[in-house]
Design a protein around this motif. Structure first.
Motif: not given
Length: 447
Positions: A222, A247, A313
């Motif tokens: 991320w 997640t 992501p």
């Protein structure tokens, strides 16, 4: 005037000083940066490598250095822990090392702020080494703190995805996943159970206690910011924090939930043994470092396998190819009376392209300079080159240094264990508490 600390804080500070170095605890012996690097000298080099192959590679590296610098003799001491090294540096004297290395990049903030590792910028400048042109930025970031370059990268580690090609073919999957939603989809397809419902193979196990699955390594996909400009923890205000934990939770739930997966994890063999869960095909995909490929080849893995960058992501799909970076760092002890000669050894080990390439090939680590990363002399194995590409990727990230070393990472790990086990009912409040804990730990280490 110095006011006495309350007894509890004094005890805490003493406990910190008993471990790694922090500002105020260290009293480094005075060394010298005025020695003649061309004069005969004997250096002591302490490092943490311990296997026969690693020690052999270090010995060969030192032999090449001594051949180039016949007036310098290097006494090598292997398998040295950070704790042992720091105790010796605090004590100083003739028994202390001149050149030091560490596997723990998280501690660079302590090495720099304590004064035990000297600032290398003056040495770089006077020998004409432009560090920004030599080393990738993430590697420079984890070898410096508060503007002081007290260490340099000595090979690196990058993390990517190992996947079982045979299992992929059987499940009808044509390529490794590139986004987190693809990872979840493929993990479900790859999860297999026995007739009684027990696991035979899990697609991808995100449990944070598994092998290299420290939460900071997956969180790196991320690209989070841990600290604000003033050094305060900001995980509660970092939007990626909630997305990361959501997640991880979705990956767990899609494959049966935390409890069953954690029970299955306890059946895995040791990470570095022939019973490694990926090697025994209990895992179809797994996050690991570049060294795993060499281990799989030596173990003659009974299946076809490949490597790829870790998925990213979905809303950052354009960053695919990035990864988590760490590595070994090298520096000069403040107490060394031969700092210029010591710099010649550090420079040879970290800057010389041929040396970096040969050492990287010997121990199957990622080279740590731009020139070495692009050298035609590197191992041509495509599964290894995946990790070279990750290291070259400008969006790959390393953990930021801190004055209390990896204490903030430990705090994140402990928090992540509780989150995945369902013991944090309010994630926002939990993240605020995590920030407060990190800030309190940092304040304590600075007092």
């Amino acid at each position: 005037m110095t006011f006495p600390r309350p007894p509890r804080l004094r005890l805490a500070a003493a406990l910190v000083c008993a471990g790694l170095l922090v500002p105020g605890c260290a009293h480094p012996g005075l060394g010298s940066a005025h020695d003649d690097p061309a004069a005969p000298a004997t250096l002591t080099f302490w490092h943490g490598w311990s296997t026969p192959a690693e020690k052999k590679a270090i010995g060969e590296s030192v032999a090449r250095f001594e051949k180039r610098h016949p007036h310098i003799t290097v006494n090598v001491v292997p398998d040295v822990t950070d704790e042992t090294m720091n105790q010796a540096l605090r004590a100083g004297g003739d028994q202390a090392p001149d050149v030091v290395s560490s596997f723990t990049t998280n501690n660079v903030g302590q090495y720099c702020s304590s004064g035990m590792w000297v600032d290398l910028d003056p040495f770089l400048k006077k020998t004409g080494v432009d560090k920004e042109k030599v080393f990738p930025k993430p590697l420079l970031d984890y070898t410096s703190y508060a503007g002081e370059q007290c260490a340099l990268p000595l090979l690196a580690d990058s993390y990517g995805l190992y996947y079982n090609k045979d299992a992929f073919q059987k499940a009808g999957i044509t390529r490794p996943p590139r986004t987190m939603s693809e990872l979840r989809r493929d993990a479900v397809k790859l999860t297999r159970r026995d007739g009684n419902g027990s696991y035979r193979q899990v697609g991808f196990m995100p449990n944070f206690r598994l092998y290299q699955n420290s939460p900071d390594r997956l969180f790196a996909q991320w690209g989070p910011e841990y600290f604000d400009r003033k050094g305060g923890a900001r995980l509660a205000e970092e939007p990626a924090s909630r997305k990361f934990f959501a997640t991880a939770r979705a990956l767990l739930n899609a494959q049966g939930g935390y409890g069953p997966l954690e029970t299955f994890r306890t059946t895995f063999g040791d990470e570095m043994s022939s019973q490694n869960a990926f090697l025994t095909q209990k895992l179809a995909m797994h996050m690991d470092g570049e060294w795993r490929g060499l281990m799989l080849r030596r173990a003659k893995a009974p299946f076809a396998w490949g490597t790829a960058p870790m998925p990213v992501p979905d809303d950052q799909a354009d960053t695919y190819g990035r990864g988590y970076l760490t590595g070994t760092v090298a520096g000069i002890a403040h107490s060394s009376r031969h700092q210029n000669a010591a710099w010649e050894l550090v420079k040879f080990l970290t800057v010389d392209t041929d040396q970096v390439v040969r050492f990287a090939n010997a121990i199957h680590n990622v080279p740590s300079t731009y020139a070495a990363l692009h050298s035609p002399g590197l191992d041509a194995d495509p599964t290894f080159r995946t990790f070279l590409d990750i290291a070259r990727n400008p969006r790959s990230v390393a953990l930021p240094p801190s004055t209390n070393g990896g204490q903030y990472v430990t705090a994140l790990q402990d928090f992540a264990y509780r989150v995945e086990a369902g013991k944090v009912p309010d994630l926002d409040a939990g993240l605020r508490g995590l920030d407060a804990q990190i800030d309190a730990d940092t304040l304590q280490s600075e007092n």
